[in-house]
Design a protein around this motif. Structure first.
Motif, PDB file in Angstrom:
ATOM      1  N   ARG A 184       0.831  -1.212   0.000  1.00  9.26           N
ATOM      2  CA  ARG A 184       0.000   0.000   0.000  1.00  9.26           C
ATOM      3  C   ARG A 184       0.867   1.263   0.000  1.00  9.26           C
ATOM      4  NH1 ARG A 184      -3.199   1.128  -2.380  1.00  9.26           N
ATOM      5  NH2 ARG A 184      -5.132   0.233  -1.629  1.00  9.26           N
ATOM      6  N   GLN A 185       1.919   1.218   0.795  1.00  5.59           N
ATOM      7  CA  GLN A 185       2.812   2.383   0.904  1.00  5.59           C
ATOM      8  C   GLN A 185       3.491   2.685  -0.443  1.00  5.59           C
ATOM      9  OE1 GLN A 185       5.811   1.579   3.874  1.00  5.59           O
ATOM     10  NE2 GLN A 185       7.097   3.254   3.117  1.00  5.59           N
ATOM     11  N   HIS A 186       3.931   1.634  -1.145  1.00  5.56           N
ATOM     12  CA  HIS A 186       4.655   1.832  -2.402  1.00  5.56           C
ATOM     13  C   HIS A 186       3.735   2.042  -3.600  1.00  5.56           C
ATOM     14  CE1 HIS A 186       8.110   0.501  -0.063  1.00  5.56           C
ATOM     15  NE2 HIS A 186       8.864   0.993  -1.032  1.00  5.56           N
ATOM     16  N   PHE A 187       2.507   1.599  -3.483  1.00  7.98           N
ATOM     17  CA  PHE A 187       1.555   1.729  -4.593  1.00  7.98           C
ATOM     18  C   PHE A 187       0.259   2.331  -4.044  1.00  7.98           C
ATOM     19  CE2 PHE A 187       4.499  -1.642  -5.713  1.00  7.98           C
ATOM     20  CZ  PHE A 187       4.830  -1.347  -7.028  1.00  7.98           C
ATOM     21  N   PRO A 188       0.300   3.620  -3.719  1.00  5.32           N
ATOM     22  CA  PRO A 188      -0.835   4.235  -3.013  1.00  5.32           C
ATOM     23  C   PRO A 188      -2.146   4.202  -3.799  1.00  5.32           C
ATOM     24  CG  PRO A 188       0.819   5.887  -3.652  1.00  5.32           C
ATOM     25  CD  PRO A 188       1.425   4.551  -3.890  1.00  5.32           C
ATOM     26  N   ASP A 189      -2.059   4.134  -5.134  1.00  5.22           N
ATOM     27  CA  ASP A 189      -3.295   4.180  -5.924  1.00  5.22           C
ATOM     28  C   ASP A 189      -3.772   2.795  -6.368  1.00  5.22           C
ATOM     29  OD1 ASP A 189      -3.257   6.970  -5.784  1.00  5.22           O
ATOM     30  OD2 ASP A 189      -1.849   7.083  -7.471  1.00  5.22           O
ATOM     31  N   ALA A 190      -3.022   1.762  -6.009  1.00  4.94           N
ATOM     32  CA  ALA A 190      -3.371   0.413  -6.483  1.00  4.94           C
ATOM     33  C   ALA A 190      -4.618  -0.113  -5.785  1.00  4.94           C
ATOM     34  CB  ALA A 190      -2.205  -0.543  -6.224  1.00  4.94           C
ATOM     35  N   LYS A 191      -5.411  -0.890  -6.523  1.00  4.68           N
ATOM     36  CA  LYS A 191      -6.373  -1.742  -5.851  1.00  4.68           C
ATOM     37  C   LYS A 191      -5.568  -2.898  -5.276  1.00  4.68           C
ATOM     38  CE  LYS A 191     -10.506  -1.043  -8.751  1.00  4.68           C
ATOM     39  NZ  LYS A 191     -10.132   0.157  -9.518  1.00  4.68           N
ATOM     40  N   ILE A 192      -5.738  -3.162  -3.992  1.00  2.00           N
ATOM     41  CA  ILE A 192      -5.053  -4.299  -3.374  1.00  2.00           C
ATOM     42  C   ILE A 192      -6.085  -5.358  -3.044  1.00  2.00           C
ATOM     43  CG2 ILE A 192      -3.687  -5.102  -1.416  1.00  2.00           C
ATOM     44  CD1 ILE A 192      -2.308  -2.436  -1.327  1.00  2.00           C
ATOM     45  N   LEU A 193      -5.877  -6.530  -3.619  1.00  2.00           N
ATOM     46  CA  LEU A 193      -6.720  -7.683  -3.355  1.00  2.00           C
ATOM     47  C   LEU A 193      -5.876  -8.643  -2.523  1.00  2.00           C
ATOM     48  CD1 LEU A 193      -6.956  -6.593  -6.498  1.00  2.00           C
ATOM     49  CD2 LEU A 193      -8.629  -8.424  -6.698  1.00  2.00           C
ATOM     50  N   VAL A 194      -6.486  -9.390  -1.637  1.00  2.00           N
ATOM     51  CA  VAL A 194      -5.727 -10.395  -0.887  1.00  2.00           C
ATOM     52  C   VAL A 194      -6.442 -11.744  -0.997  1.00  2.00           C
ATOM     53  CG1 VAL A 194      -4.674  -8.739   0.702  1.00  2.00           C
ATOM     54  CG2 VAL A 194      -6.836  -9.841   1.337  1.00  2.00           C
ATOM     55  N   ASP A 195      -5.632 -12.790  -1.054  1.00  2.00           N
ATOM     56  CA  ASP A 195      -6.154 -14.140  -1.273  1.00  2.00           C
ATOM     57  C   ASP A 195      -5.574 -15.075  -0.218  1.00  2.00           C
ATOM     58  OD1 ASP A 195      -6.997 -16.584  -2.181  1.00  2.00           O
ATOM     59  OD2 ASP A 195      -6.074 -16.427  -4.168  1.00  2.00           O
ATOM     60  N   GLY A 196      -6.445 -15.557   0.667  1.00  2.00           N
ATOM     61  CA  GLY A 196      -5.989 -16.415   1.757  1.00  2.00           C
ATOM     62  C   GLY A 196      -5.904 -17.890   1.406  1.00  2.00           C
ATOM     63  N   ASN A 197      -6.389 -18.274   0.226  1.00  2.00           N
ATOM     64  CA  ASN A 197      -6.421 -19.701  -0.129  1.00  2.00           C
ATOM     65  C   ASN A 197      -6.877 -20.564   1.054  1.00  2.00           C
ATOM     66  OD1 ASN A 197      -3.974 -18.611  -2.143  1.00  2.00           O
ATOM     67  ND2 ASN A 197      -5.371 -20.088  -3.094  1.00  2.00           N
ATOM     68  N   ASP A 214      -6.805   0.596   7.239  1.00  2.00           N
ATOM     69  CA  ASP A 214      -6.512   1.835   6.505  1.00  2.00           C
ATOM     70  C   ASP A 214      -5.933   1.566   5.116  1.00  2.00           C
ATOM     71  OD1 ASP A 214      -4.311   0.750   7.885  1.00  2.00           O
ATOM     72  OD2 ASP A 214      -3.209   2.626   7.697  1.00  2.00           O
ATOM     73  N   CYS A 215      -5.686   0.306   4.781  1.00  2.00           N
ATOM     74  CA  CYS A 215      -5.151  -0.018   3.442  1.00  2.00           C
ATOM     75  C   CYS A 215      -6.259  -0.075   2.396  1.00  2.00           C
ATOM     76  CB  CYS A 215      -4.402  -1.350   3.467  1.00  2.00           C
ATOM     77  SG  CYS A 215      -2.876  -1.277   4.420  1.00  2.00           S
ATOM     78  N   LYS A 216      -7.503  -0.030   2.839  1.00  2.00           N
ATOM     79  CA  LYS A 216      -8.656  -0.026   1.930  1.00  2.00           C
ATOM     80  C   LYS A 216      -8.551  -1.145   0.896  1.00  2.00           C
ATOM     81  CE  LYS A 216      -9.776   4.850   2.553  1.00  2.00           C
ATOM     82  NZ  LYS A 216     -10.351   4.484   3.848  1.00  2.00           N
ATOM     83  N   LEU A 217      -8.605  -2.378   1.383  1.00  2.00           N
ATOM     84  CA  LEU A 217      -8.520  -3.540   0.496  1.00  2.00           C
ATOM     85  C   LEU A 217      -9.685  -3.537  -0.492  1.00  2.00           C
ATOM     86  CD1 LEU A 217      -7.642  -6.422   2.996  1.00  2.00           C
ATOM     87  CD2 LEU A 217      -6.084  -5.025   1.604  1.00  2.00           C
ATOM     88  N   TYR A 218      -9.377  -3.946  -1.732  1.00  2.66           N
ATOM     89  CA  TYR A 218     -10.428  -4.022  -2.756  1.00  2.66           C
ATOM     90  C   TYR A 218     -11.266  -5.274  -2.549  1.00  2.66           C
ATOM     91  CZ  TYR A 218     -12.685  -4.219  -7.323  1.00  2.66           C
ATOM     92  OH  TYR A 218     -13.614  -4.281  -8.328  1.00  2.66           O
ATOM     93  N   TRP A 219     -10.581  -6.422  -2.373  1.00  2.89           N
ATOM     94  CA  TRP A 219     -11.345  -7.618  -2.009  1.00  2.89           C
ATOM     95  C   TRP A 219     -10.521  -8.564  -1.170  1.00  2.89           C
ATOM     96  CZ3 TRP A 219     -12.598  -9.741  -7.610  1.00  2.89           C
ATOM     97  CH2 TRP A 219     -11.732 -10.747  -7.988  1.00  2.89           C
ATOM     98  N   ILE A 220     -11.256  -9.402  -0.445  1.00  2.00           N
ATOM     99  CA  ILE A 220     -10.669 -10.514   0.312  1.00  2.00           C
ATOM    100  C   ILE A 220     -11.166 -11.790  -0.341  1.00  2.00           C
ATOM    101  CG2 ILE A 220     -10.580 -11.723   2.524  1.00  2.00           C
ATOM    102  CD1 ILE A 220     -11.014  -9.084   3.935  1.00  2.00           C
ATOM    103  N   GLU A 221     -10.221 -12.602  -0.801  1.00  2.00           N
ATOM    104  CA  GLU A 221     -10.568 -13.835  -1.529  1.00  2.00           C
ATOM    105  C   GLU A 221     -10.291 -15.063  -0.672  1.00  2.00           C
ATOM    106  OE1 GLU A 221      -8.993 -13.940  -5.500  1.00  2.00           O
ATOM    107  OE2 GLU A 221      -8.631 -16.103  -5.441  1.00  2.00           O
ATOM    108  N   GLU A 222     -11.209 -15.973  -0.659  1.00  2.00           N
ATOM    109  CA  GLU A 222     -11.074 -17.262   0.012  1.00  2.00           C
ATOM    110  C   GLU A 222     -10.312 -17.178   1.341  1.00  2.00           C
ATOM    111  OE1 GLU A 222     -11.998 -20.616  -2.949  1.00  2.00           O
ATOM    112  OE2 GLU A 222      -9.869 -20.225  -3.061  1.00  2.00           O
ATOM    113  N   PRO A 223     -10.837 -16.395   2.287  1.00  2.00           N
ATOM    114  CA  PRO A 223     -10.143 -16.272   3.573  1.00  2.00           C
ATOM    115  C   PRO A 223     -10.153 -17.587   4.353  1.00  2.00           C
ATOM    116  CG  PRO A 223     -12.295 -15.194   3.645  1.00  2.00           C
ATOM    117  CD  PRO A 223     -12.056 -15.572   2.217  1.00  2.00           C
ATOM    118  N   PHE A 224     -11.278 -18.318   4.241  1.00  2.00           N
ATOM    119  CA  PHE A 224     -11.438 -19.601   4.945  1.00  2.00           C
ATOM    120  C   PHE A 224     -12.421 -20.416   4.130  1.00  2.00           C
ATOM    121  CE2 PHE A 224     -13.833 -16.095   6.930  1.00  2.00           C
ATOM    122  CZ  PHE A 224     -15.125 -16.443   6.575  1.00  2.00           C
ATOM    123  N   LEU A 225     -12.528 -21.689   4.445  1.00  2.00           N
ATOM    124  CA  LEU A 225     -13.493 -22.518   3.733  1.00  2.00           C
ATOM    125  C   LEU A 225     -14.887 -21.965   4.019  1.00  2.00           C
ATOM    126  CD1 LEU A 225     -12.925 -26.211   3.215  1.00  2.00           C
ATOM    127  CD2 LEU A 225     -15.261 -25.384   3.427  1.00  2.00           C
TER     128      LEU A 225
END
Ligand SMILES: [Mg+2]
Length: 375
Positions: A184-197, A214-225
């Protein structure tokens, strides 16, 4: 329609080629490393009237060969896609029909999403870790982001869940937070998605979410079953800590794959119904079934139901780079795909220069079929 009935499948040409990523791809919460090259199978259809179309296909040549001699119109309808018995040539038939009709696939599907679609890099794995040797550290992960940014990506999906298997739980969770904040710090304008598999539990992902609110994640993918109870907990946490963050799921078949593959490929229809029902309950925002393993035609059938439930789709595209192009054609054709998964790299022998990636936006070719040339 009529013009397709004038074409009969005359012969097929199978070719094994190789996909190449721009760097070796490491681990996610469940497995790795994902390597840099892998064989890929393609099939090109030739018709009696000289038309061709090609696509990604399975290694099995038997099933496609049984379709030689069949009229294209018996196997494919531009309005609905490929009939079940020709599923092995689903992509190639879309390309072929587009070529015969002089139409890009995204137009054949309705052009509801326009010609451009946001794209993220899906290639940011645990580049800071090497479970088998010296760990490169978090700088390596930033270098991967920079490499993909130089290729035109502006948005990144970070793998999280280091504490599931490859690190101690507390240290892994802390590293997930560190990496998210760093990107987030290095790419302030990026959409950040996270994938927990599926490498977290509901309480764990809520702790993570609080730490990166405060990182304003765009989406959370497969955090848990996925379970209704778990998703309710996460939804509440999102409302409180990170409003606007989407929940994406449905990539994993959760050890209940359909065998042999059916109308929804390797997904059991009942599983897809459950995912859509979770969408209708407001617990899932984006469904992720794979564009290849569920199928292109299957997505054409499923996405309207997803939309009717109030959700959206984003066909999983890892691991062949051209699966990104197929997913993007679906998204531009049908709409309701907010962003597509980018698989950086190339497939040997495939000219995909008609696909233009710039500032996180992918623009599709206006050429017939998929607009991909097999040299
Ligand atoms: Mg995933």
């Amino acid at each position: 329609m009529d013009i397709l009935s004038e074409h009969t499948i005359d012969r097929l040409e199978f070719r094994k080629t190789v996909r190449r990523y721009p760097r070796p791809i490491g681990y996610n919460a469940q497995r790795g490393p994902h390597g840099q090259t892998q064989p890929v199978h393609t099939c090109r259809i030739f018709t009696n009237r000289g038309a061709t179309g090609w696509g990604f296909c399975g290694a099995n040549e038997e099933a496609p060969r049984r379709l030689i001699g069949r009229k294209v119109a018996e196997l494919f309808n531009p309005a609905s896609g490929t009939v079940f018995e020709a599923k092995c040539l689903d992509i190639a038939l879309h390309d072929l029909a587009g070529n015969i009709l002089g139409q890009p696939v995204w137009r054949m599907l309705g052009a509801r999403g326009g010609r451009s679609i946001p794209i993220y890099s899906g290639a940011i794995y645990f580049d800071d870790l090497n479970p088998d040797g010296a760990a490169p550290g978090v700088q390596a992960l930033l270098e991967s982001c920079a490499q993909d940014a130089a290729a035109g990506y502006a948005h990144f999906k970070l793998k999280i869940g280091r504490g599931f298997k490859y690190m101690d739980r507390a240290a892994g969770d802390a590293r997930d937070i560190e990496v998210t904040r760093l990107v987030r710090q290095h790419f302030p304008d990026a959409k950040i998605l996270v994938d927990g598999n599926d490498g977290y539990d509901p309480a764990g992902i809520c702790r993570y979410l609080s730490a990166v609110a405060d990182c304003k994640l765009y989406w959370i993918e497969e955090p848990f079953l996925e379970t209704e109870e778990g998703l309710r907990i996460l939804r509440e946490a999102i409302k409180e800590k990170s409003p606007g963050t989407l929940i994406a799921d449905g990539e994993s078949r959760n050890d209940r794959a359909q065998e042999p593959p059916g109308p929804l490929g390797k997904w059991q229809p009942g599983h897809v119904d459950e995912l859509i029902a979770l969408g209708a309950k407001g617990l899932l925002d984006v469904l992720l079934m794979d564009v290849g393993a569920m199928g292109f035609t299957a997505w054409r059938q499923v996405l309207p139901k997803v939309v009717a439930a109030g959700a959206q789709g984003s066909p999983h595209a890892w691991s062949e780079p051209f699966k990104t192009w197929y997913a993007a054609q679906l998204g531009c054709g049908l709409g309701a795909v907010p962003i597509v998964e980018g698989v950086p790299g190339h497939v040997d022998g495939v000219d995909d220069s008609g696909y233009v990636l710039k500032d996180g936006l992918l623009t599709l070719p206006d050429a017939p079929g998929f607009g991909l040339n097999l040299r």
